[in-house]
Write a protein that holds these residues in place. Sequence first.
Motif, PDB file in Angstrom:
ATOM      1  N   ILE A  49      32.009 -14.290 -34.087  1.00 49.48           N
ATOM      2  CA  ILE A  49      31.204 -15.509 -34.223  1.00 49.48           C
ATOM      3  C   ILE A  49      29.754 -15.163 -33.933  1.00 49.48           C
ATOM      4  O   ILE A  49      29.447 -14.518 -32.927  1.00 49.48           O
ATOM      5  N   LEU A  50      28.864 -15.620 -34.809  1.00 53.17           N
ATOM      6  CA  LEU A  50      27.426 -15.482 -34.592  1.00 53.17           C
ATOM      7  C   LEU A  50      26.900 -16.839 -34.115  1.00 53.17           C
ATOM      8  O   LEU A  50      27.180 -17.860 -34.737  1.00 53.17           O
ATOM      9  N   TYR A  51      26.148 -16.819 -33.021  1.00 59.10           N
ATOM     10  CA  TYR A  51      25.583 -18.051 -32.483  1.00 59.10           C
ATOM     11  C   TYR A  51      24.144 -18.180 -33.008  1.00 59.10           C
ATOM     12  O   TYR A  51      23.261 -17.395 -32.635  1.00 59.10           O
ATOM     13  N   ALA A  52      23.946 -19.161 -33.890  1.00 61.48           N
ATOM     14  CA  ALA A  52      22.707 -19.237 -34.662  1.00 61.48           C
ATOM     15  C   ALA A  52      21.470 -19.454 -33.803  1.00 61.48           C
ATOM     16  O   ALA A  52      20.406 -18.902 -34.093  1.00 61.48           O
ATOM     17  N   ASP A  53      21.615 -20.246 -32.742  1.00 60.79           N
ATOM     18  CA  ASP A  53      20.450 -20.580 -31.923  1.00 60.79           C
ATOM     19  C   ASP A  53      19.737 -19.319 -31.419  1.00 60.79           C
ATOM     20  O   ASP A  53      18.513 -19.213 -31.464  1.00 60.79           O
ATOM     21  N   MET A  54      20.532 -18.353 -30.953  1.00 61.07           N
ATOM     22  CA  MET A  54      19.941 -17.136 -30.379  1.00 61.07           C
ATOM     23  C   MET A  54      19.351 -16.240 -31.478  1.00 61.07           C
ATOM     24  O   MET A  54      18.393 -15.523 -31.251  1.00 61.07           O
ATOM     25  N   ALA A  66      20.672 -13.432 -44.560  1.00 60.45           N
ATOM     26  CA  ALA A  66      21.661 -12.723 -43.722  1.00 60.45           C
ATOM     27  C   ALA A  66      23.061 -12.879 -44.318  1.00 60.45           C
ATOM     28  O   ALA A  66      23.381 -13.937 -44.876  1.00 60.45           O
ATOM     29  N   PRO A  67      23.897 -11.835 -44.227  1.00 63.74           N
ATOM     30  CA  PRO A  67      25.269 -11.956 -44.757  1.00 63.74           C
ATOM     31  C   PRO A  67      26.153 -12.771 -43.810  1.00 63.74           C
ATOM     32  O   PRO A  67      26.725 -12.230 -42.860  1.00 63.74           O
ATOM     33  N   LEU A  68      26.228 -14.066 -44.068  1.00 64.85           N
ATOM     34  CA  LEU A  68      27.027 -14.967 -43.227  1.00 64.85           C
ATOM     35  C   LEU A  68      28.321 -15.274 -43.961  1.00 64.85           C
ATOM     36  O   LEU A  68      28.326 -15.358 -45.183  1.00 64.85           O
ATOM     37  N   GLU A  69      29.401 -15.441 -43.239  1.00 69.48           N
ATOM     38  CA  GLU A  69      30.685 -15.725 -43.887  1.00 69.48           C
ATOM     39  C   GLU A  69      30.897 -17.235 -43.999  1.00 69.48           C
ATOM     40  O   GLU A  69      30.605 -17.828 -45.019  1.00 69.48           O
ATOM     41  N   ARG A  70      31.367 -17.871 -42.931  1.00 66.92           N
ATOM     42  CA  ARG A  70      31.613 -19.324 -42.976  1.00 66.92           C
ATOM     43  C   ARG A  70      30.968 -19.991 -41.760  1.00 66.92           C
ATOM     44  O   ARG A  70      30.949 -19.387 -40.678  1.00 66.92           O
ATOM     45  N   HIS A  71      30.467 -21.217 -41.914  1.00 65.19           N
ATOM     46  CA  HIS A  71      29.984 -21.931 -40.724  1.00 65.19           C
ATOM     47  C   HIS A  71      31.177 -22.678 -40.123  1.00 65.19           C
ATOM     48  O   HIS A  71      32.019 -23.222 -40.844  1.00 65.19           O
ATOM     49  N   LEU A  72      31.233 -22.688 -38.792  1.00 65.21           N
ATOM     50  CA  LEU A  72      32.440 -23.198 -38.129  1.00 65.21           C
ATOM     51  C   LEU A  72      32.391 -24.704 -37.939  1.00 65.21           C
ATOM     52  O   LEU A  72      31.432 -25.245 -37.393  1.00 65.21           O
ATOM     53  N   ARG A 102      27.224 -22.265 -35.624  1.00 72.03           N
ATOM     54  CA  ARG A 102      28.005 -21.027 -35.436  1.00 72.03           C
ATOM     55  C   ARG A 102      28.545 -20.586 -36.798  1.00 72.03           C
ATOM     56  O   ARG A 102      28.969 -21.416 -37.600  1.00 72.03           O
ATOM     57  N   TYR A 103      28.552 -19.283 -36.990  1.00 72.35           N
ATOM     58  CA  TYR A 103      29.068 -18.719 -38.247  1.00 72.35           C
ATOM     59  C   TYR A 103      30.047 -17.591 -37.929  1.00 72.35           C
ATOM     60  O   TYR A 103      29.888 -16.912 -36.911  1.00 72.35           O
TER      61      TYR A 103
END
Length: 435
Positions: A49-54, A66-72, A102-103
């Motif tokens: 999980i990538l936390y977008a805020d940071m 950015a290579p993002l998969e799915r937003h949660l 989150r992604y």
Amino acid sequence: MIDEKFDAIVVGAGMAGNAAAYTMAKRGLKVLQLERGEYSGSKNVQGAILYADMMEKIIPDFREDAPLERHLIEQRFWMMTDNSHTGLQYRSDDFNEESPNRYTIIRAQFDKWFSSKVREAGALVVCETTVTELVQDAYGKVIGVKTDRGGGQIHADVVVLAEGVTGLLGTRAGLRKIPKPTEVALAVKEMHFLPQEVIEQRFNLKGNEGVVIEAVGTISKGMTGMGFIYSNRECISVGLGCLVSDFQSSGVSPYQLLEKFKSHPSVAPLLEGSEVKEYAAHLIPEGGYKAIPQLYGDGWVVVGDAAQLNNAIHREGSNLAMTSGRIAAETIFQVKSRKDPMTAQNLSLYKKMLDDSFIMKDLKKYKDMPKLLHIQSQNFFLTYPQLVNKAMENYLRVDGTPKKEKQKLTMKSFVSARSWAGLFGDAFRLARAWR
Ligand SMILES: Cc1cc2nc3c(=O)[nH]c(=O)nc-3n(C[C@H](O)[C@H](O)[C@H](O)COP(=O)(O)OP(=O)(O)OC[C@H]3O[C@@H](n4cnc5c(N)ncnc54)[C@H](O)[C@@H]3O)c2cc1C
């Protein structure tokens, strides 16, 4: 051999190293980043999980390329027995926002992208190069590094140690101790590929929506640990991790646990027909606040997993890594701007800024939790999940038993597994560690 002297050398191109190198290069510092892997991300493992805020605090418009998969949009938490699970589930359309929070990501791809931004910002990034030694002057101040490419020393005002959880460089130099087996979890993970529409149908998703499932219970055989399932665009990440000390004492292999998790009747249908293309194993720092080592010294700072900055209770690591990397870089920039030397005293600003951030506040809040979960692992990770599932079955099965009798049976099963004193004691200890 690189003859020039750098403002900073960053060791490692994971989340922490990339955040530090990017932030310093963007502010005009002369940065060298060294990564032992073939490319940034080639050695790195995450759920993920990538936390977008940071991330936004480092690259505000990262969503553009950015290579993002799915937003949660949904999180499920399962308490499992061998043939059942009781779940807690939160799903909200509010998470279908313009800038999702989150992604899921695939680290090999994401780190590669992040590294390209580091290069664009002006840092010199050299991969396939392992830093073998820190160079110290006669007073112990770190003044540079040596690498496996030979060619002597490379000098810098400061070295940022972003070398990940094993962090051999810093431990060999005596800057911190090797983490104890009770302070690190070993996680194994597989990537199961399926057509996009099959994933969406199985997890009740549309478009780029994603789901995370986290699970505790008989899958860890009473060890401190959990399983996870993350939906990516065309694959599902499935994995499991437990404390290394628990693996040592139980003799169970992580691979056996993962096989059992995958074949669980609640999990197997989600993975059915998939093709496994990747298998990875990695350590996770889980010692919490009390395991954090000295974070700075003369000519050096340590960031991310190498500094044990990981919030295992909330399963957050990459965001602490990115944030500590960014804060370390901001500290170095400030010291440099004042034309001050990179002494321990001047670099102590890094620790002060970390203390003021969510990182130290969160880790301090849960400082007693890792030990409690470890000592009470049989109860929290085995007995209670089993009891909750038993209670649910008892509640849902309609067999003519009067409801009052069913309630008594449920209470009896709890008290026979843990005495009243044990139950109240666990609740009290948990509440105290959580407060
Ligand atoms: C299975 C698993 C699931 C996870 N899931 C999540 C999640 O969903 N969300 C989350 O936020 N966190 C998660 N984490 C934690 C997260 O992955 C870490 O907190 C994060 O990767 C730490 O970043 P880092 O840069 O400190 O270390 P790393 O990403 O490990 O990077 C360290 C880098 O340093 C390099 N390196 C090491 N030594 C040297 C050397 N001597 N010379 C040159 N290079 C060197 C390595 O090759 C590596 O590229 C997970 C971890 C695991 C293992």
